[in-house]
Design a protein around this motif. Structure first.
Motif, PDB file in Angstrom:
ATOM      1  N   SER A 191     -72.277-111.375 -27.250  1.00 25.38           N
ATOM      2  CA  SER A 191     -73.426-112.042 -27.871  1.00 25.38           C
ATOM      3  C   SER A 191     -74.511-112.299 -26.826  1.00 25.38           C
ATOM      4  O   SER A 191     -74.288-112.135 -25.619  1.00 25.38           O
ATOM      5  N   ASN A 192     -75.683-112.694 -27.327  1.00 25.24           N
ATOM      6  CA  ASN A 192     -76.767-113.200 -26.475  1.00 25.24           C
ATOM      7  C   ASN A 192     -77.219-112.186 -25.426  1.00 25.24           C
ATOM      8  O   ASN A 192     -77.338-112.504 -24.244  1.00 25.24           O
ATOM      9  N   LEU A 193     -77.497-110.974 -25.875  1.00 29.31           N
ATOM     10  CA  LEU A 193     -78.030-109.952 -24.961  1.00 29.31           C
ATOM     11  C   LEU A 193     -79.467-110.299 -24.583  1.00 29.31           C
ATOM     12  O   LEU A 193     -80.303-110.571 -25.437  1.00 29.31           O
ATOM     13  N   LYS A 194     -79.730-110.297 -23.275  1.00 33.51           N
ATOM     14  CA  LYS A 194     -81.073-110.563 -22.775  1.00 33.51           C
ATOM     15  C   LYS A 194     -81.456-109.515 -21.736  1.00 33.51           C
ATOM     16  O   LYS A 194     -80.656-109.169 -20.873  1.00 33.51           O
ATOM     17  N   VAL A 195     -82.695-109.025 -21.846  1.00 29.42           N
ATOM     18  CA  VAL A 195     -83.259-108.123 -20.840  1.00 29.42           C
ATOM     19  C   VAL A 195     -84.469-108.830 -20.248  1.00 29.42           C
ATOM     20  O   VAL A 195     -85.457-109.071 -20.944  1.00 29.42           O
ATOM     21  N   LEU A 235     -72.730-100.800 -19.900  1.00 26.80           N
ATOM     22  CA  LEU A 235     -74.159-100.746 -20.192  1.00 26.80           C
ATOM     23  C   LEU A 235     -74.616 -99.290 -20.209  1.00 26.80           C
ATOM     24  O   LEU A 235     -74.423 -98.557 -19.236  1.00 26.80           O
ATOM     25  N   TYR A 236     -75.202 -98.881 -21.321  1.00 28.68           N
ATOM     26  CA  TYR A 236     -75.764 -97.544 -21.477  1.00 28.68           C
ATOM     27  C   TYR A 236     -77.266 -97.671 -21.696  1.00 28.68           C
ATOM     28  O   TYR A 236     -77.758 -98.687 -22.205  1.00 28.68           O
ATOM     29  N   ILE A 237     -78.006 -96.629 -21.324  1.00 22.08           N
ATOM     30  CA  ILE A 237     -79.447 -96.583 -21.590  1.00 22.08           C
ATOM     31  C   ILE A 237     -79.745 -95.316 -22.384  1.00 22.08           C
ATOM     32  O   ILE A 237     -79.304 -94.212 -22.016  1.00 22.08           O
ATOM     33  N   SER A 238     -80.496 -95.486 -23.466  1.00 18.29           N
ATOM     34  CA  SER A 238     -80.910 -94.368 -24.308  1.00 18.29           C
ATOM     35  C   SER A 238     -82.405 -94.136 -24.131  1.00 18.29           C
ATOM     36  O   SER A 238     -83.209 -95.049 -24.321  1.00 18.29           O
ATOM     37  N   ASP A 239     -82.768 -92.921 -23.744  1.00 19.84           N
ATOM     38  CA  ASP A 239     -84.161 -92.554 -23.489  1.00 19.84           C
ATOM     39  C   ASP A 239     -84.845 -92.232 -24.815  1.00 19.84           C
ATOM     40  O   ASP A 239     -84.491 -91.271 -25.496  1.00 19.84           O
ATOM     41  N   LYS A 240     -85.847 -93.044 -25.179  1.00 25.57           N
ATOM     42  CA  LYS A 240     -86.591 -92.853 -26.420  1.00 25.57           C
ATOM     43  C   LYS A 240     -88.018 -92.377 -26.162  1.00 25.57           C
ATOM     44  O   LYS A 240     -88.878 -92.474 -27.041  1.00 25.57           O
ATOM     45  N   THR A 241     -88.286 -91.855 -24.960  1.00 21.43           N
ATOM     46  CA  THR A 241     -89.651 -91.493 -24.591  1.00 21.43           C
ATOM     47  C   THR A 241     -90.079 -90.144 -25.148  1.00 21.43           C
ATOM     48  O   THR A 241     -91.251 -89.790 -25.051  1.00 21.43           O
ATOM     49  N   GLU A 296     -78.187-100.560 -24.288  1.00 22.28           N
ATOM     50  CA  GLU A 296     -77.015-100.632 -25.156  1.00 22.28           C
ATOM     51  C   GLU A 296     -75.858-101.284 -24.400  1.00 22.28           C
ATOM     52  O   GLU A 296     -75.575-100.922 -23.256  1.00 22.28           O
ATOM     53  N   ILE A 297     -75.194-102.218 -25.038  1.00 22.37           N
ATOM     54  CA  ILE A 297     -73.991-102.833 -24.488  1.00 22.37           C
ATOM     55  C   ILE A 297     -72.823-102.435 -25.390  1.00 22.37           C
ATOM     56  O   ILE A 297     -72.873-102.626 -26.613  1.00 22.37           O
ATOM     57  N   GLY A 298     -71.777-101.874 -24.775  1.00 21.00           N
ATOM     58  CA  GLY A 298     -70.693-101.365 -25.594  1.00 21.00           C
ATOM     59  C   GLY A 298     -69.320-101.652 -25.028  1.00 21.00           C
ATOM     60  O   GLY A 298     -69.147-101.936 -23.840  1.00 21.00           O
ATOM     61  N   MET A 299     -68.318-101.551 -25.910  1.00 17.31           N
ATOM     62  CA  MET A 299     -66.916-101.613 -25.522  1.00 17.31           C
ATOM     63  C   MET A 299     -66.390-100.224 -25.191  1.00 17.31           C
ATOM     64  O   MET A 299     -65.332-100.071 -24.593  1.00 17.31           O
ATOM     65  N   LEU A 306     -74.309-104.231 -29.057  1.00 11.82           N
ATOM     66  CA  LEU A 306     -75.602-104.912 -28.935  1.00 11.82           C
ATOM     67  C   LEU A 306     -76.635-103.951 -28.368  1.00 11.82           C
ATOM     68  O   LEU A 306     -76.325-103.151 -27.476  1.00 11.82           O
ATOM     69  N   THR A 307     -77.873-104.028 -28.859  1.00 13.93           N
ATOM     70  CA  THR A 307     -78.950-103.173 -28.351  1.00 13.93           C
ATOM     71  C   THR A 307     -80.242-103.974 -28.241  1.00 13.93           C
ATOM     72  O   THR A 307     -80.445-104.955 -28.962  1.00 13.93           O
ATOM     73  N   GLN A 308     -81.113-103.536 -27.333  1.00 18.19           N
ATOM     74  CA  GLN A 308     -82.458-104.118 -27.241  1.00 18.19           C
ATOM     75  C   GLN A 308     -83.412-103.059 -26.726  1.00 18.19           C
ATOM     76  O   GLN A 308     -83.133-102.377 -25.741  1.00 18.19           O
ATOM     77  N   GLU A 309     -84.552-102.940 -27.394  1.00 14.25           N
ATOM     78  CA  GLU A 309     -85.551-101.957 -26.995  1.00 14.25           C
ATOM     79  C   GLU A 309     -86.478-102.554 -25.948  1.00 14.25           C
ATOM     80  O   GLU A 309     -86.888-103.711 -26.038  1.00 14.25           O
ATOM     81  N   ILE A 310     -86.813-101.748 -24.942  1.00 11.65           N
ATOM     82  CA  ILE A 310     -87.752-102.163 -23.897  1.00 11.65           C
ATOM     83  C   ILE A 310     -88.762-101.041 -23.693  1.00 11.65           C
ATOM     84  O   ILE A 310     -88.620 -99.938 -24.239  1.00 11.65           O
ATOM     85  N   GLU A 311     -89.792-101.336 -22.924  1.00  6.66           N
ATOM     86  CA  GLU A 311     -90.768-100.308 -22.568  1.00  6.66           C
ATOM     87  C   GLU A 311     -90.922-100.272 -21.056  1.00  6.66           C
ATOM     88  O   GLU A 311     -91.050-101.317 -20.410  1.00  6.66           O
ATOM     89  N   LEU A 312     -90.925 -99.062 -20.514  1.00  2.74           N
ATOM     90  CA  LEU A 312     -91.076 -98.865 -19.069  1.00  2.74           C
ATOM     91  C   LEU A 312     -92.513 -98.465 -18.770  1.00  2.74           C
ATOM     92  O   LEU A 312     -93.100 -97.642 -19.480  1.00  2.74           O
TER      93      LEU A 312
END
Length: 389
Positions: A191-195, A235-241, A296-299, A306-312
């Protein structure tokens, strides 16, 4: 056998198959089945003998010895609770995986493996391992299947970066067990994912992260079961660019945390430029595009909770290779060539679709032009080779 006696005086052991070869011995089968008749639970210690797997040569299949699979099937036919303990150096096919009561992947544990396995079976230790590789269902699912064995003394690594979970997850292919998978005698909740950008501002519900400053990711993990246990947070990162030919996501960090029953701890990760970057042969350097990414946070790689979108921001746009094969879509996406492309090529390009046809929508035209090399424009309009060059 001597190790087993330290855990219970009600254990019987028989050798149901030879440990060093694939040989069906009906007498050994009968002895094993007879011993299992009065047993509450049956544990089969299976694995790969040296003739199936060793250093110095490649495997030609992913099967266990037929004698082992046959005995497991016969024990299951008896209606017994069967637990399989595997001793192997790499993934194996498991045709019985959906029918056994449990599987302990012990790999090649070395001198103390007997006691370690018994501690897990009898609950003295809560298992906390996670698979560091994907287990495909069959050999043919492997991304390198068509490139091996070696042909004419040459190895073609055609899969590129699409190996392991990068391949299976991107193709959404069923696997036996995914990368990062592992069970426990307790349960965990996230729970409580923060970036939190180290330098940046909140904008429209997501964070802008400076490529040179990075960010901190934190997540709370709670042991909601009855036993103390350890969990490996991934922790995984998915590239949406919009960068093409990239895996659907990539592992960028993992942390193991030990929790008492009911306890909650916060797990943190630091992200820097390399967390978002991939190696560009054109630049001969690591590159990360500006734009959206998903944290992305996963087991496991298939159990993202849990997921959260960010911008670089703060990077630069990777320029296309400018030649006669460059596509109009590439030129229109690149800031420095967009205006010129529209002025020089757009008018002639519309003739590709027949601009007198009212049925051709703007979206359809854009789709047709997306992958059109500029050299093909010589066949349309008044552009000749000199104009294109």
């Amino acid at each position: 056998v001597s190790v087993m006696k330290n855990y219970s005086d009600n254990i019987s052991y028989v050798e149901g198959f030879p440990y060093d070869r694939d040989e069906i011995d009906e007498a050994r089968f009968d002895e094993a089945l007879k011993a299992a008749e009065d047993a509450d639970k049956v544990v089969v210690f299976a694995g790969l003998p040296d003739v199936f797997e060793s250093e110095g040569y490649d495997r030609t299949h992913m099967r266990l010895p037929d004698c082992q699979n046959e005995l497991i099937e016969r024990l299951l036919d008896m209606g017994k609770l069967v637990v399989v303990v595997l001793h192997n150096g790499s993934p194996v096919e498991m045709p019985w995986a959906g029918y056994v009561a449990g599987i302990v992947e012990a790999y090649l544990g070395g001198e103390g493996v007997g006691e370690a396995v018994m501690n897990v079976l009898y609950g003295k230790v809560n298992p906390s391992g996670k698979l560091a590789e994907s287990f495909p269902i069959k050999l043919e699912d492997n991304p390198s299947f068509l490139n091996f064995p070696v042909n004419n003394h040459k190895v073609n690594y055609a899969e590129g970066v699409f190996v392991g979970y990068r391949y299976y997850d991107t193709k959404k292919m069923d696997v036996l067990y995914p990368f990062g998978y592992g069970l426990s005698y307790t349960d965990f909740e996230y729970s409580n994912l923060k970036v939190t950008p180290k330098e940046g501002i909140d904008f429209e519900g997501y964070d802008i992260i400076g490529i040179d400053s990075g960010a901190t990711v934190s997540v709370d993990v709670t042991n909601v079961g009855r036993r103390k246990g350890k969990e490996t947070v991934q922790l995984y990162i998915s590239d949406k660019t919009g960068v093409t030919n990239r895996p659907v996501h990539e592992l960028k960090g993992f942390e193991k945390v030990e929790l008492e029953s009911g306890e909650t701890k916060t797990v943190s990760f630091d992200l820097d430029k390399r967390s978002f970057a991939w190696f560009s042969p054109e630049l001969n350097d690591w590159y990360a595009a500006n734009g959206k990414y998903e944290i992305e946070i996963g087991m496991s790689s298939r159990d993202i909770v849990l997921t959260q979108e960010i911008e670089l921001s703060g990077s630069f746009q990777l320029p296309p290779k400018i030649d006669q094969d460059v596509q109009l879509g590439e030129l229109l996406k690149y800031e420095k060539t967009r205006k010129l492309t529209r002025e020089v090529f757009a008018g002639s390009a519309t003739q590709f679709s027949g601009d007198q046809d009212a049925s051709v929508s703007e979206e359809m035209l854009e789709a047709m032009l997306e992958y059109m090399p500029i050299r093909t424009l010589r066949s349309f309009g008044d552009l000749d080779r000199k104009s294109v060059v």
